[in-house]
Design a protein around this motif. Sequence first.
Motif, PDB file in Angstrom:
ATOM      1  N   SER A  44     -13.334  64.025 -37.022  1.00  0.00           N
ATOM      2  CA  SER A  44     -12.813  62.776 -36.455  1.00  0.00           C
ATOM      3  C   SER A  44     -12.314  61.821 -37.528  1.00  0.00           C
ATOM      4  O   SER A  44     -11.348  61.079 -37.318  1.00  0.00           O
ATOM      5  CB  SER A  44     -13.897  62.092 -35.620  1.00  0.00           C
ATOM      6  OG  SER A  44     -14.176  62.821 -34.452  1.00  0.00           O
ATOM      7  N   LEU A  71      -8.647  66.909 -28.573  1.00  0.00           N
ATOM      8  CA  LEU A  71      -9.100  65.532 -28.340  1.00  0.00           C
ATOM      9  C   LEU A  71      -8.859  64.570 -29.501  1.00  0.00           C
ATOM     10  O   LEU A  71      -9.041  63.369 -29.340  1.00  0.00           O
ATOM     11  CB  LEU A  71     -10.597  65.485 -27.957  1.00  0.00           C
ATOM     12  CG  LEU A  71     -10.992  66.246 -26.693  1.00  0.00           C
ATOM     13  CD1 LEU A  71     -12.503  66.143 -26.476  1.00  0.00           C
ATOM     14  CD2 LEU A  71     -10.251  65.714 -25.471  1.00  0.00           C
ATOM     15  N   GLU A 115     -13.005  62.773 -20.960  1.00  0.00           N
ATOM     16  CA  GLU A 115     -12.872  63.911 -21.868  1.00  0.00           C
ATOM     17  C   GLU A 115     -14.005  64.926 -21.669  1.00  0.00           C
ATOM     18  O   GLU A 115     -15.101  64.576 -21.235  1.00  0.00           O
ATOM     19  CB  GLU A 115     -12.833  63.420 -23.320  1.00  0.00           C
ATOM     20  CG  GLU A 115     -11.598  62.561 -23.602  1.00  0.00           C
ATOM     21  CD  GLU A 115     -11.524  62.072 -25.034  1.00  0.00           C
ATOM     22  OE1 GLU A 115     -12.465  62.350 -25.820  1.00  0.00           O
ATOM     23  OE2 GLU A 115     -10.530  61.405 -25.377  1.00  0.00           O
ATOM     24  N   ASP A 116     -13.724  66.157 -22.018  1.00  0.00           N
ATOM     25  CA  ASP A 116     -14.682  67.245 -21.804  1.00  0.00           C
ATOM     26  C   ASP A 116     -15.536  67.498 -23.051  1.00  0.00           C
ATOM     27  O   ASP A 116     -15.723  68.642 -23.473  1.00  0.00           O
ATOM     28  CB  ASP A 116     -13.944  68.518 -21.390  1.00  0.00           C
ATOM     29  CG  ASP A 116     -12.893  68.968 -22.406  1.00  0.00           C
ATOM     30  OD1 ASP A 116     -12.550  68.163 -23.302  1.00  0.00           O
ATOM     31  OD2 ASP A 116     -12.424  70.114 -22.303  1.00  0.00           O
ATOM     32  N   ASP A 117     -16.061  66.431 -23.616  1.00  0.00           N
ATOM     33  CA  ASP A 117     -16.839  66.534 -24.849  1.00  0.00           C
ATOM     34  C   ASP A 117     -18.323  66.288 -24.572  1.00  0.00           C
ATOM     35  O   ASP A 117     -18.927  65.369 -25.128  1.00  0.00           O
ATOM     36  CB  ASP A 117     -16.314  65.565 -25.912  1.00  0.00           C
ATOM     37  CG  ASP A 117     -16.393  64.108 -25.458  1.00  0.00           C
ATOM     38  OD1 ASP A 117     -16.429  63.863 -24.237  1.00  0.00           O
ATOM     39  OD2 ASP A 117     -16.430  63.214 -26.320  1.00  0.00           O
ATOM     40  N   THR A 122     -16.618  61.294 -23.225  1.00  0.00           N
ATOM     41  CA  THR A 122     -15.922  60.088 -23.672  1.00  0.00           C
ATOM     42  C   THR A 122     -14.932  59.578 -22.631  1.00  0.00           C
ATOM     43  O   THR A 122     -14.105  60.348 -22.126  1.00  0.00           O
ATOM     44  CB  THR A 122     -15.179  60.364 -24.990  1.00  0.00           C
ATOM     45  OG1 THR A 122     -16.131  60.717 -25.996  1.00  0.00           O
ATOM     46  CG2 THR A 122     -14.381  59.149 -25.445  1.00  0.00           C
TER      47      THR A 122
END
Length: 238
Positions: A44, A71, A115-117, A122
């Motif tokens: 990140s 992402l 989001e798929d985190d 998120t």
Amino acid sequence: MKTIDIYNELKENSYPGRGIVIGKSADGTKAVTAYFIMGRSVNSRNRVFVEDGDGIRTEAFDPSKLTDPHLIIYSPVRVLGNKTIVTNGDQTDTIYDLMNQQMTFEQALRTREFEDDAPNYTPRISGVIKCSDDNFNYAMSILKSADGNPDCCERYTFTYDSPIAGLGRFIHTYMSDGNPLPSFEGEPTLVEIGNDDIDTFAEKIWNALNEDNKVSLFVRYIDIATNTSESRIINKNK
């Protein structure tokens, strides 16, 4: 709602995540927006903002350290006619494409969710600014899980017609640091925008962000009468 000092708000939160500020300058002539990203992981933090036509995109600062572009590589800002779209993910493209097909901001975002985190899930935060006929309005959205439960996507849209000079709204992905990260709650925070020039405003926002976690900042001032703009990018990685 009480008006908050945006700089103190940022200084007191070590990890708001990604954030969008939209408002009007105190002299009433500019639509102001800022978008920042923060990071805790190496992946990140290994990012920079770069100009991309009328907007910007994220890039890996060191491509050799990029482990997963999912992402983190996207276009946070795009311009569609007299509309400026600002988001924290690839929903920028969704909004751009579907609004270009005459769908509304809210309708476009109904095709997306958080989001798929896992386990953070998120939120997707988005904003759109429209300047036309010497007028300015904007909207903000957040798509989030139900207090961490991915079975339900909660969708909130906030619209601001004829915004008040000197004030804006601030929305961000996380309430604070944590494991998992707690999603933003409530309506966008009412903040003071003031009348600083773009460089001073950008510097103040950048300096207020947590030194360890901040990654990049984008600021744009749009002249409401002419729809012309000037922008600034600040990257920690240089």
